[in-house]
Design a protein around this motif. Structure first.
Motif, PDB file in Angstrom:
ATOM      1  N   ILE A   1       2.602 -15.120  -0.421  1.00 44.71           N
ATOM      2  CA  ILE A   1       1.352 -15.209   0.763  1.00 44.71           C
ATOM      3  C   ILE A   1       0.711 -14.008   1.115  1.00 44.71           C
ATOM      4  O   ILE A   1      -0.391 -13.768   1.174  1.00 44.71           O
ATOM      5  N   ALA A   2       1.768 -13.015   1.466  1.00 45.69           N
ATOM      6  CA  ALA A   2       1.547 -11.635   1.941  1.00 45.69           C
ATOM      7  C   ALA A   2       0.735 -11.045   0.872  1.00 45.69           C
ATOM      8  O   ALA A   2      -0.325 -10.388   1.024  1.00 45.69           O
ATOM      9  N   ALA A   3       1.050 -11.061  -0.218  1.00 48.63           N
ATOM     10  CA  ALA A   3       0.474 -10.754  -1.785  1.00 48.63           C
ATOM     11  C   ALA A   3      -0.968 -11.149  -1.794  1.00 48.63           C
ATOM     12  O   ALA A   3      -1.837 -10.391  -2.009  1.00 48.63           O
ATOM     13  N   LEU A   4      -1.138 -12.319  -1.577  1.00 48.25           N
ATOM     14  CA  LEU A   4      -2.394 -12.890  -1.558  1.00 48.25           C
ATOM     15  C   LEU A   4      -3.374 -12.476  -0.502  1.00 48.25           C
ATOM     16  O   LEU A   4      -4.569 -11.960  -1.194  1.00 48.25           O
TER      17      LEU A   4
ATOM     18  N   GLN B   1      -7.830  -8.558   1.119  1.00 48.87           N
ATOM     19  CA  GLN B   1      -8.238  -7.334   1.909  1.00 48.87           C
ATOM     20  C   GLN B   1      -8.899  -6.280   1.121  1.00 48.87           C
ATOM     21  O   GLN B   1      -9.621  -5.564   1.612  1.00 48.87           O
ATOM     22  N   GLU B   2      -7.917  -6.042  -0.015  1.00 52.27           N
ATOM     23  CA  GLU B   2      -8.426  -5.160  -0.888  1.00 52.27           C
ATOM     24  C   GLU B   2      -9.791  -5.349  -1.242  1.00 52.27           C
ATOM     25  O   GLU B   2     -10.758  -4.485  -1.449  1.00 52.27           O
TER      26      GLU B   2
ATOM     27  N   SER C   1      -1.713  -7.002   5.348  1.00 49.09           N
ATOM     28  CA  SER C   1      -0.555  -8.097   5.530  1.00 49.09           C
ATOM     29  C   SER C   1       0.702  -7.442   5.187  1.00 49.09           C
ATOM     30  O   SER C   1       0.739  -6.794   4.007  1.00 49.09           O
ATOM     31  N   SER C   2       1.887  -7.834   5.618  1.00 52.54           N
ATOM     32  CA  SER C   2       3.250  -7.553   5.141  1.00 52.54           C
ATOM     33  C   SER C   2       3.890  -8.764   5.309  1.00 52.54           C
ATOM     34  O   SER C   2       3.778  -9.760   5.798  1.00 52.54           O
ATOM     35  N   ASP C   3       4.935  -8.781   4.074  1.00 54.01           N
ATOM     36  CA  ASP C   3       5.997  -9.678   4.165  1.00 54.01           C
ATOM     37  C   ASP C   3       6.744 -10.139   5.648  1.00 54.01           C
ATOM     38  O   ASP C   3       6.734 -11.335   5.873  1.00 54.01           O
TER      39      ASP C   3
ATOM     40  N   PRO D   1      -2.024   3.420   4.257  1.00 54.20           N
ATOM     41  CA  PRO D   1      -2.708   3.760   2.991  1.00 54.20           C
ATOM     42  C   PRO D   1      -4.206   3.245   3.029  1.00 54.20           C
ATOM     43  O   PRO D   1      -5.100   4.248   2.590  1.00 54.20           O
ATOM     44  N   ALA D   2      -4.312   2.084   3.260  1.00 54.07           N
ATOM     45  CA  ALA D   2      -5.688   1.579   3.538  1.00 54.07           C
ATOM     46  C   ALA D   2      -6.694   2.369   4.246  1.00 54.07           C
ATOM     47  O   ALA D   2      -7.994   2.479   4.259  1.00 54.07           O
ATOM     48  N   ALA D   3      -6.183   2.379   5.592  1.00 55.32           N
ATOM     49  CA  ALA D   3      -7.039   3.132   6.650  1.00 55.32           C
ATOM     50  C   ALA D   3      -7.141   4.726   6.383  1.00 55.32           C
ATOM     51  O   ALA D   3      -8.357   5.312   6.806  1.00 55.32           O
ATOM     52  N   GLY D   4      -6.249   5.213   5.473  1.00 54.73           N
ATOM     53  CA  GLY D   4      -6.407   6.672   5.260  1.00 54.73           C
ATOM     54  C   GLY D   4      -5.759   7.498   6.198  1.00 54.73           C
ATOM     55  O   GLY D   4      -5.837   8.934   6.065  1.00 54.73           O
TER      56      GLY D   4
END
Length: 341
Positions: free
Chosen positions: A40-43, A48-49, A57-59, A264-267
């Motif tokens: 679910i987290a991977a989905l 989001q990407e 999201s995280s596990d 990483p996503a936010a920078g």
């Protein structure tokens, strides 16, 4: 004479059965289990990407949601798998057991970017709304009721699916951030008050203070001890602080989260102020400023680049203006859409 509202079991119009989405969508459907948390987290991350959102999201967060004490995963979750066994769609409906003014059911769903545009999202919203109606009707609370979801304004297609199902925007939120590489505000010294690090011994006092502080805020409801404990996956105790009066009573608090998966996503790395509140009798004395300044110092000491938080744009305490005065700026925004019952 005011009209007496119909019983909630009538207003919610719950279906006797919530059918699974049709096989014509190309997915195999079943309830989720704790073993599905990573999938679910991977989905969610794939979605989001694809939408370019500045968080992930995280596990741990998903596992926490699935293990809430009041959840029945057999009835409250839905997972759709393709022929290869890959999770391509996910939805859930959840309640808030402490509700005393408005009884609420929250819904959410995610569709794999490769499976968008096939009607899967519409099916998820229909399923989750039906289950939410059942949850509200079964609550036993004769109160105003609400089915609610949150959508990121950077992904307007999601809101469109909910709006097509009868949801309407009701509240707007801004995510704000403040750089920590510029001078930080000084911690004001307030007579009769001291700011101390969060501790387990103070935790339930903080919960009770939070319930009192937010009693006059739209959409806020009391949190039970179980709800309070169920929101700790990203809790950062060393970044959380409590304001005490001379009798060691909690008069304010700042509870922080550490969302390393977002950086990483936010920078950039950041500290996130999850909850901030001050009891009414202490408002107007810069207690919130003292807490935020203390929080910023803790973030900066650990190498964070930004302090972040979210605020209701109609917050009755004028928090938006206070944050702006302290150097916070709007980074992105979200909307709550609801069906009011």
């Amino acid at each position: 004479m005011t009209d007496t509202p119909a019983p909630l079991a009538v207003r919610a119009a719950p279906p006797s059965h919530v059918p699974l989405p049709g096989a014509d969508l190309g997915l195999t459907w079943r309830a989720a289990s704790l073993d599905d948390a990573a999938a679910i987290a991977a989905l969610k991350v794939r979605s989001q990407e694809a939408d370019g959102l500045p968080y992930r999201s995280s596990d741990a967060e998903v596992s926490e949601e699935l293990t809430s004490e009041w959840r029945d995963l057999r009835l409250d979750t839905l997972a759709g798998f393709d022929a290869d066994g890959t999770l391509r769609a996910w939805a859930q409906a959840d309640t808030a057991p402490g509700d005393e003014r408005v009884v609420r059911a929250f819904v959410e769903g995610t569709v794999d970017p490769q499976w968008r545009g096939r009607g899967v999202g519409t099916a998820l919203v229909a399923w989750s709304q039906a289950r939410a109606r059942q949850l509200l009707a079964a609550s036993g609370k004769e109160l105003p009721a609400r089915i609610a979801t949150f959508t990121d304004d950077a992904a307007p297609g999601v809101a469109q699916v909910y709006r097509a199902a009868g949801f309407t925007p009701i509240r707007y939120y801004t995510h704000m951030r403040r750089p920590l590489d510029v001078p930080l505000p000084e911690v004001p010294q307030i007579a009769g008050l001291r700011v101390v690090p969060w501790s387990a011994e103070l935790d339930d006092q903080v919960r009770l203070a939070h319930n009192e502080v937010f009693a006059d805020h739209w959409g806020s409801e009391p949190r039970t001890p179980e709800q309070w404990r169920a929101a700790r996956a990203m809790f950062a105790p060393t970044w959380s602080f409590v304001a005490l009066d001379g009798a060691d009573h909690v008069v304010g608090y700042a509870v922080s989260g550490r969302y390393e998966q977002d950086w990483p996503a936010a920078g950039y790395p950041s500290g996130y102020t999850e909850l901030l509140g001050v009891r009414r009798e202490w408002r107007g004395r810069r207690v919130a400023v003292a807490l935020l300044a203390t929080v910023m110092q803790a973030y900066a000491a650990d190498g964070m680049h930004y302090a972040e938080l979210e605020v209701d744009t109609d917050n009755p305490s004028g928090a938006h203006g206070m944050y702006a005065a302290l150097g916070y700026e709007v980074a992105h925004s979200s909307t709550m859409l609801t069906i009011e019952l």
